[in-house]
Write an enzyme that holds these catalytic residues in place. Structure first.
Site, mmCIF file in Angstrom:
data_model
loop_
_atom_site.group_PDB
_atom_site.id
_atom_site.type_symbol
_atom_site.label_atom_id
_atom_site.label_comp_id
_atom_site.label_asym_id
_atom_site.label_seq_id
_atom_site.Cartn_x
_atom_site.Cartn_y
_atom_site.Cartn_z
ATOM 1 N N ARG A 1 0.901 -1.292 -0.005
ATOM 2 C CA ARG A 1 0.042 0.017 -0.175
ATOM 3 C C ARG A 1 1.081 1.148 -0.150
ATOM 4 O O ARG A 1 1.624 1.568 0.949
ATOM 5 C CB ARG A 1 -0.952 -0.029 1.244
ATOM 6 C CG ARG A 1 -1.740 0.978 1.169
ATOM 7 C CD ARG A 1 -2.785 0.892 2.656
ATOM 8 N NE ARG A 1 -3.445 2.292 2.706
ATOM 9 C CZ ARG A 1 -4.786 2.277 2.359
ATOM 10 N NH1 ARG A 1 -5.478 1.159 1.667
ATOM 11 N NH2 ARG A 1 -5.579 3.360 2.447
ATOM 12 N N GLN B 1 -10.231 -3.097 -4.099
ATOM 13 C CA GLN B 1 -11.499 -2.444 -3.466
ATOM 14 C C GLN B 1 -12.766 -2.685 -4.652
ATOM 15 O O GLN B 1 -13.855 -2.915 -4.246
ATOM 16 C CB GLN B 1 -11.356 -0.806 -3.444
ATOM 17 C CG GLN B 1 -12.723 -0.135 -3.034
ATOM 18 C CD GLN B 1 -13.314 -0.424 -1.568
ATOM 19 O OE1 GLN B 1 -12.642 -0.419 -0.765
ATOM 20 N NE2 GLN B 1 -14.549 -0.814 -1.660
ATOM 21 N N ARG C 1 -14.234 -6.771 1.348
ATOM 22 C CA ARG C 1 -12.927 -6.768 1.089
ATOM 23 C C ARG C 1 -12.181 -7.890 1.643
ATOM 24 O O ARG C 1 -11.344 -8.432 0.861
ATOM 25 C CB ARG C 1 -12.314 -5.281 2.037
ATOM 26 C CG ARG C 1 -12.481 -4.187 1.253
ATOM 27 C CD ARG C 1 -11.619 -4.010 -0.121
ATOM 28 N NE ARG C 1 -10.427 -3.747 0.396
ATOM 29 C CZ ARG C 1 -9.618 -2.910 0.922
ATOM 30 N NH1 ARG C 1 -10.191 -1.750 1.028
ATOM 31 N NH2 ARG C 1 -8.323 -2.938 1.195
ATOM 32 N N CYS D 1 -15.759 3.568 -0.559
ATOM 33 C CA CYS D 1 -14.777 2.769 -0.153
ATOM 34 C C CYS D 1 -14.527 3.037 1.524
ATOM 35 O O CYS D 1 -13.694 2.119 1.857
ATOM 36 C CB CYS D 1 -13.491 2.707 -0.953
ATOM 37 S SG CYS D 1 -12.690 4.489 -0.820
ATOM 38 N N HIS E 1 -6.803 1.217 -7.224
ATOM 39 C CA HIS E 1 -7.298 0.459 -5.978
ATOM 40 C C HIS E 1 -8.079 -0.803 -6.343
ATOM 41 O O HIS E 1 -9.335 -0.739 -6.048
ATOM 42 C CB HIS E 1 -7.954 1.464 -5.037
ATOM 43 C CG HIS E 1 -8.082 0.926 -3.615
ATOM 44 N ND1 HIS E 1 -7.564 -0.398 -3.131
ATOM 45 C CD2 HIS E 1 -8.707 1.422 -2.575
ATOM 46 C CE1 HIS E 1 -7.797 -0.559 -1.943
ATOM 47 N NE2 HIS E 1 -8.410 0.445 -1.526
ATOM 48 N N ASP F 1 -15.799 9.093 -3.075
ATOM 49 C CA ASP F 1 -14.839 8.977 -2.402
ATOM 50 C C ASP F 1 -14.550 10.403 -1.792
ATOM 51 O O ASP F 1 -14.876 11.331 -2.061
ATOM 52 C CB ASP F 1 -13.778 8.451 -3.233
ATOM 53 C CG ASP F 1 -12.558 7.742 -2.194
ATOM 54 O OD1 ASP F 1 -12.674 7.771 -0.969
ATOM 55 O OD2 ASP F 1 -11.388 7.520 -2.804
#
Length: 320
Positions: free
Chosen positions: A116, A146, A307, A279, A143, A234
């Protein structure tokens, strides 16, 4: 199938565009089966089969996270494996040592790496040199983990996503980029409502068009939401951008995006049974109102749970 004596390279999970639709569909189907098999079990209990017993996954974080760390740690535990948390800020990751050299060292110690990072190029360099699987846990560009969870969640609530309409309202950031890739691979229409200054990368939009994807920029958020099966957003300023933008830059971005906030009025512009997705973590009152986030159409905590399940399917695909 590989011929005897021919070495096979590691199976990296870097971005959705690297996979065909059938492979991604199998990952989601596997995730659904694993989720159903765990119904009623204690969270920390292992699965019926533990195919990753004896395997070690290194978790490298240059950016903090709640969902990513916990879901990968629990996923490996349920599959029989173990994890090792590594704070990228305390490592010589791309600083005192090249990313390639770090990849060579990690390949001698562990069985896989989840990264990450703020730098997508670091992910690419790690995968180019590592002889073990590398998984994209988030970069400044995409991502993908996700999006597997998001597609799974949509289909749990509304059935097959193919042919449906999803509206993104907000900045064209890394999660939006993965939504674009998902729209192409899973065959749904994606409308992106964003100010011109914060549109997704032009090269990515060009790729989607060349691949036959239905991805469109619609400046008016209400026009974009009309007839949509899902509204997605987001945070307006990500952790990797806050230092660069400063207070003045963050305020300017806020002013550009305020008309794209997902509120009750925007939700009513979509289909009556449209769902809301995010998310997380959410900045309540900025990109989404409390009444939407906590409302009956919100599926954000189902996304968070999924997830775990979709990442388990990624781990199995890459490491088993």
């Amino acid at each position: 199938m590989n011929a005897p004596g021919i070495a096979r390279g590691p199976k990296h999970f870097l971005d959705l565009d690297a996979f065909d639709a059938a492979t991604l569909r199998r990952m989601i189907d596997d995730a659904r089966r694993m989720k159903e098999a765990r119904a009623g079990r204690p969270k920390g209990a292992p699965d019926d089969t533990t195919p990753l017993t004896g395997r070690m996954l290194a978790l490298i974080f240059e950016k903090p996270s709640t969902r990513t760390r916990i879901s990968f740690e629990m996923g490996m535990r349920q599959l029989g494996g173990q994890t090792m948390f590594l704070d990228g800020r305390d490592m010589q990751f791309g600083h005192g040592e090249t990313v390639g050299d770090t990849a060579r060292v990690l390949s001698r110690y562990v069985d896989g790496v989840m990264l990450r990072t703020k730098r997508h190029q670091a992910l690419v360099e790690l995968a180019a040199t590592a002889t073990i699987p590398v998984i994209n846990g988030l970069t400044d560009r995409t991502h993908p983990c996700q999006l597997l969870a998001d597609v799974m969640t949509f289909e749990e609530h509304r059935g097959p996503i193919k042919g449906r309409v999803v509206t993104w309202s907000g900045a064209g950031n890394n999660v939006c980029a993965s939504w674009i890739q998902a729209a192409v691979r899973f065959g749904f229409e994606l409308r992106i409502a964003a100010p011109e200054e914060l549109e997704p990368d032009a090269a990515l939009l060009k790729w989607a068009k060349a691949e036959g994807g239905h991805v469109n920029i619609v400046r008016d958020p209400y026009e974009a939401a009309s007839g949509s099966d899902a509204l997605v957003t987001d945070t307006w300023v990500q952790m990797s951008e806050s230092d660069q933008l400063g207070e003045g830059g963050a305020r300017s971005r806020h002013n550009m995006l305020v008309r794209y906030r997902v509120d009750d009025k925007l939700m009513k512009a979509a289909k009556r049974d449209a769902i809301f997705m995010h998310c997380l973590p959410a900045h309540r009152g900025e990109e989404v109102t409390d009444t939407v986030l906590d409302g009956a159409q919100s599926v954000v905590f189902d996304e968070a749970e999924n997830r775990l399940h979709t990442q388990k399917s990624v781990l199995l695909w890459a490491m088993s």
